[in-house]
Design a protein around this motif. Sequence first.
Motif, PDB file in Angstrom:
ATOM      1  N   PRO A  99      34.821  56.699  18.631  1.00 59.59           N
ATOM      2  CA  PRO A  99      35.435  56.769  17.299  1.00 59.59           C
ATOM      3  C   PRO A  99      35.801  55.392  16.779  1.00 59.59           C
ATOM      4  O   PRO A  99      36.501  54.622  17.446  1.00 59.59           O
ATOM      5  CB  PRO A  99      36.685  57.627  17.537  1.00 59.59           C
ATOM      6  N   ILE A 101      37.905  53.933  13.961  1.00 54.80           N
ATOM      7  CA  ILE A 101      38.879  54.354  12.955  1.00 54.80           C
ATOM      8  C   ILE A 101      39.917  53.259  12.732  1.00 54.80           C
ATOM      9  O   ILE A 101      40.136  52.392  13.576  1.00 54.80           O
ATOM     10  CB  ILE A 101      39.585  55.664  13.366  1.00 54.80           C
ATOM     11  N   GLU A 103      43.349  52.533  12.976  1.00 57.22           N
ATOM     12  CA  GLU A 103      44.409  53.194  13.734  1.00 57.22           C
ATOM     13  C   GLU A 103      45.791  53.054  13.098  1.00 57.22           C
ATOM     14  O   GLU A 103      46.699  53.820  13.426  1.00 57.22           O
ATOM     15  CB  GLU A 103      44.436  52.671  15.178  1.00 57.22           C
ATOM     16  N   HIS A 110      42.664  56.831   6.095  1.00 60.41           N
ATOM     17  CA  HIS A 110      41.434  56.346   6.721  1.00 60.41           C
ATOM     18  C   HIS A 110      40.217  56.824   5.925  1.00 60.41           C
ATOM     19  O   HIS A 110      39.324  56.029   5.597  1.00 60.41           O
ATOM     20  CB  HIS A 110      41.343  56.853   8.162  1.00 60.41           C
ATOM     21  N   ALA A 142      46.793  57.176  12.975  1.00 62.87           N
ATOM     22  CA  ALA A 142      45.705  57.553  13.871  1.00 62.87           C
ATOM     23  C   ALA A 142      45.878  56.968  15.268  1.00 62.87           C
ATOM     24  O   ALA A 142      45.359  57.528  16.232  1.00 62.87           O
ATOM     25  CB  ALA A 142      44.369  57.102  13.279  1.00 62.87           C
ATOM     26  N   ARG A 143      46.623  55.876  15.400  1.00 63.30           N
ATOM     27  CA  ARG A 143      46.812  55.303  16.737  1.00 63.30           C
ATOM     28  C   ARG A 143      47.603  56.237  17.644  1.00 63.30           C
ATOM     29  O   ARG A 143      47.571  56.087  18.871  1.00 63.30           O
ATOM     30  CB  ARG A 143      47.496  53.943  16.641  1.00 63.30           C
ATOM     31  N   LYS A 150      40.998  61.888  17.408  1.00 65.66           N
ATOM     32  CA  LYS A 150      40.213  60.738  16.967  1.00 65.66           C
ATOM     33  C   LYS A 150      38.737  61.117  16.827  1.00 65.66           C
ATOM     34  O   LYS A 150      38.052  60.659  15.898  1.00 65.66           O
ATOM     35  CB  LYS A 150      40.373  59.578  17.954  1.00 65.66           C
TER      36      LYS A 150
END
Length: 255
Positions: A99, A101, A103, A110, A142-143, A150
């Motif tokens: 993934p 992304i 984060e 995102h 997202a982290r 994810k």
Amino acid sequence: MATDEDHARPAVSPAVRCADVRLRRGDTAVLDGLDLTVAAGRVHALLGRNGAGKSTTFRILLGLMQADSGTIEVLGESPSQSGRSTAALERIGASIDGPAIYERLSAFDHLLVHARLTGVGRARIEEVLDIVGLAGTGRKRARHFSMGMKARLALGTAILTEPELLILDEPQNGLDPQGIVELRHLLRDYAAAGRTVLVSSHQLGEIVQLADDISVLVDGRCRYQGTLTDFAPAGQLEQMFLDLTLPDAARPGAA
């Protein structure tokens, strides 16, 4: 027997076509005359042991790497020396190398970054979040997502523009059983709508339920290409795969 109706139908060009593609790294042949054809409107699984050339093939199809020689066409276009054009990339959705992304952003933000780059509206973002099961994540960054979340966000990024071709490298990684089943239905529905899915996976039991066609790579070449049912008519994909890709002495149960 062909009918008049069959002759009247226009021929459908393959979504992906590679002919005699070669790539070397030093003394190692990473791709050694790869021939690959992915029919449009189907789910095609690219299978192989680690190091067989699957990820390299994906990078070349996306214009992230250049082959030394051979013919490569994706959705009727060939990459230039500088990679794929913006117009071509808008027709392709991909998730490779795990993934990718932002984060520090929420799932919505995102996707908003990608939406602004591709001209997609906010309504589509909400739709995608619902499709991949992330509609309830709110402002959570997202982290702090689990590996499965994810993976869902990476898939959402890939399908955001409703591309004609999806290229997915191990998309089941990190998903729980429910998530794997949901992914299977999503990809099957995606192909049923006339789009094409090219996916790699080591989860052969899932491929049996997902793929229409398969290609098996061994040492940078296709050792089999065709329908899944022709390759493993009784569903014994794992055994057939091992028989094709492992030397006799390395097979389970070998003396």
